[in-house]
Design a protein around this motif. Structure first.
Motif, PDB file in Angstrom:
ATOM      1  N   HIS A 117      60.824 -63.799 -19.820  1.00  0.00           N
ATOM      2  CA  HIS A 117      61.707 -62.676 -19.492  1.00  0.00           C
ATOM      3  C   HIS A 117      63.135 -63.122 -19.169  1.00  0.00           C
ATOM      4  O   HIS A 117      63.973 -62.304 -18.863  1.00  0.00           O
ATOM      5  CB  HIS A 117      61.150 -61.935 -18.269  1.00  0.00           C
ATOM      6  CG  HIS A 117      60.113 -60.900 -18.606  1.00  0.00           C
ATOM      7  ND1 HIS A 117      59.131 -61.110 -19.526  1.00  0.00           N
ATOM      8  CD2 HIS A 117      59.924 -59.636 -18.128  1.00  0.00           C
ATOM      9  CE1 HIS A 117      58.367 -60.023 -19.605  1.00  0.00           C
ATOM     10  NE2 HIS A 117      58.840 -59.124 -18.770  1.00  0.00           N
ATOM     11  N   HIS A 119      63.785 -49.763 -20.457  1.00  0.00           N
ATOM     12  CA  HIS A 119      62.928 -49.992 -21.624  1.00  0.00           C
ATOM     13  C   HIS A 119      62.685 -48.699 -22.395  1.00  0.00           C
ATOM     14  O   HIS A 119      62.620 -48.706 -23.625  1.00  0.00           O
ATOM     15  CB  HIS A 119      61.594 -50.599 -21.186  1.00  0.00           C
ATOM     16  CG  HIS A 119      61.683 -52.050 -20.852  1.00  0.00           C
ATOM     17  ND1 HIS A 119      62.305 -52.973 -21.664  1.00  0.00           N
ATOM     18  CD2 HIS A 119      61.212 -52.764 -19.786  1.00  0.00           C
ATOM     19  CE1 HIS A 119      62.218 -54.183 -21.118  1.00  0.00           C
ATOM     20  NE2 HIS A 119      61.570 -54.076 -19.973  1.00  0.00           N
ATOM     21  N   HIS A 142      64.632 -50.559 -14.262  1.00  0.00           N
ATOM     22  CA  HIS A 142      64.302 -51.534 -15.311  1.00  0.00           C
ATOM     23  C   HIS A 142      63.368 -50.901 -16.346  1.00  0.00           C
ATOM     24  O   HIS A 142      63.569 -51.057 -17.555  1.00  0.00           O
ATOM     25  CB  HIS A 142      63.647 -52.764 -14.661  1.00  0.00           C
ATOM     26  CG  HIS A 142      63.209 -53.815 -15.638  1.00  0.00           C
ATOM     27  ND1 HIS A 142      63.984 -54.909 -15.956  1.00  0.00           N
ATOM     28  CD2 HIS A 142      62.077 -53.939 -16.375  1.00  0.00           C
ATOM     29  CE1 HIS A 142      63.340 -55.671 -16.836  1.00  0.00           C
ATOM     30  NE2 HIS A 142      62.181 -55.087 -17.109  1.00  0.00           N
ATOM     31  N   CYS A 170      56.444 -57.203 -16.514  1.00  0.00           N
ATOM     32  CA  CYS A 170      55.932 -56.473 -17.661  1.00  0.00           C
ATOM     33  C   CYS A 170      56.132 -57.308 -18.922  1.00  0.00           C
ATOM     34  O   CYS A 170      57.078 -58.050 -19.044  1.00  0.00           O
ATOM     35  CB  CYS A 170      56.653 -55.150 -17.789  1.00  0.00           C
ATOM     36  SG  CYS A 170      58.422 -55.306 -17.581  1.00  0.00           S
ATOM     37  N   CYS A 176      57.359 -53.793 -22.439  1.00  0.00           N
ATOM     38  CA  CYS A 176      56.564 -53.890 -21.234  1.00  0.00           C
ATOM     39  C   CYS A 176      55.227 -53.221 -21.422  1.00  0.00           C
ATOM     40  O   CYS A 176      55.161 -52.061 -21.747  1.00  0.00           O
ATOM     41  CB  CYS A 176      57.274 -53.169 -20.093  1.00  0.00           C
ATOM     42  SG  CYS A 176      58.633 -54.097 -19.490  1.00  0.00           S
ATOM     43  N   GLU A 229      64.535 -57.986 -22.168  1.00  0.00           N
ATOM     44  CA  GLU A 229      64.331 -57.944 -20.720  1.00  0.00           C
ATOM     45  C   GLU A 229      65.670 -58.063 -19.981  1.00  0.00           C
ATOM     46  O   GLU A 229      65.917 -57.345 -19.005  1.00  0.00           O
ATOM     47  CB  GLU A 229      63.378 -59.058 -20.289  1.00  0.00           C
ATOM     48  CG  GLU A 229      61.957 -58.874 -20.772  1.00  0.00           C
ATOM     49  CD  GLU A 229      61.346 -57.556 -20.323  1.00  0.00           C
ATOM     50  OE1 GLU A 229      61.640 -57.119 -19.193  1.00  0.00           O
ATOM     51  OE2 GLU A 229      60.600 -56.947 -21.105  1.00  0.00           O
TER      52      GLU A 229
HETATM   53 ZN   LIG Z   1      60.636 -55.396 -18.580  1.00  0.00          ZN
END
Ligand SMILES: [Zn+2]
Length: 250
Positions: A211, A144, A140, A16, A33, A167
């Motif tokens: 990332h 975010h 993950h 992302c 993302c 990230e």
């Molecule tokens: Zn991410």
């Protein structure tokens, strides 16, 4: 079992934020993302305007048994993060495998939206039938959402040439979720989730969408895992300790 090559991981999973400005459209208010292919960007725009009713934003995988397990796991994960974004399966058959999070909130949801690509979901079901690798990706993305909620993405990436820190912080929170699960249910295996996480990372350090390298991402997951496996803290503490760790280390 489908062989998920490292190349597949890099392109398809936790990728992302790999927006191609020349092709895709950025999303107002979105900093971490979002989608990375032209078709997906169009879908995203449609989603924002049409909300949860979009045709390809499905609330089912088509497998009722899996849906029940997946739903239960997401509810539990949502409790860990204290977040309840809209969540749906998005058709990604013709695009990169992907998962994404954004702060835009469709009607009826509490805050934010998480999408999970159907192709990636199918591959991960084969790769890790326990579902923990899938849940690592979900974690993950929920990480975010938690960052968006606290305006932490800009804070983490301030003065940085890329999104690496935010990230790595989402990876750290993924590790916290896995460690929390392992501490509460020692019988569950996070081995394949860990093996999956070993395949992530990129070396495109000059890209604003970088990332984190493989080693940085693994180290961030492991740091979060080690903390939550031993320390029973509230999520806010995992979040802020993770932020301090990432800012200190990177
Ligand atoms: Zn991410």
């Amino acid at each position: 079992m489908i062989d998920l090559s490292r190349r597949g991981f890099i392109c398809g999973c936790l990728a992302c934020g790999l927006v191609q400005p020349a092709l895709g459209q950025t999303v107002p208010g979105s900093a971490g993302c979002f989608l990375n292919a032209p078709a997906q960007s169009r879908q995203l725009d449609e989603f924002i305007s049409r909300g949860i009713g979009r045709r390809d934003f499905a609330s089912t995988t088509g497998d009722p048994d899996f849906d029940r397990q997946f739903g239960r796991a997401i509810i539990r994960l949502a409790g860990f993060f204290g977040e309840q974004p809209a969540f749906g399966i998005v058709s990604d058959a013709d695009d990169h495998d992907n998962a994404w999070a954004m702060p835009q909130t469709p009607p009826g949801a509490e805050f934010g939206t998480v999408g999970f690509g159907s192709t990636m979901l199918a591959k991960l079901r084969d790769f890790d039938p326990s579902g923990m690798a899938i849940m690592a990706i979900v974690a993950h993305e929920f990480g975010h959402i938690a960052q968006y909620r606290r305006s932490a993405i800009a804070e983490l990436n301030q003065g940085q040439p890329n999104v690496r820190r935010s990230e790595l912080h989402a990876d750290y929170l993924t590790g916290c979720y896995l460690g929390w699960m392992k501490r509460n249910e020692p019988r569950i295996s996070v081995r394949l989730a860990g093996k999956f996480m070993e395949g992530i990372g990129d070396n495109d350090v000059n890209s604003q969408h970088h990332h984190g390298t493989h080693d940085e991402r693994i180290a961030s997951v492991e740091a979060g895992f080690a903390l939550a496996k031993t320390e029973d803290l509230v999520f806010e503490d995992y979040f802020s300790l993770g932020k301090a760790h990432i800012l200190r280390t990177y």
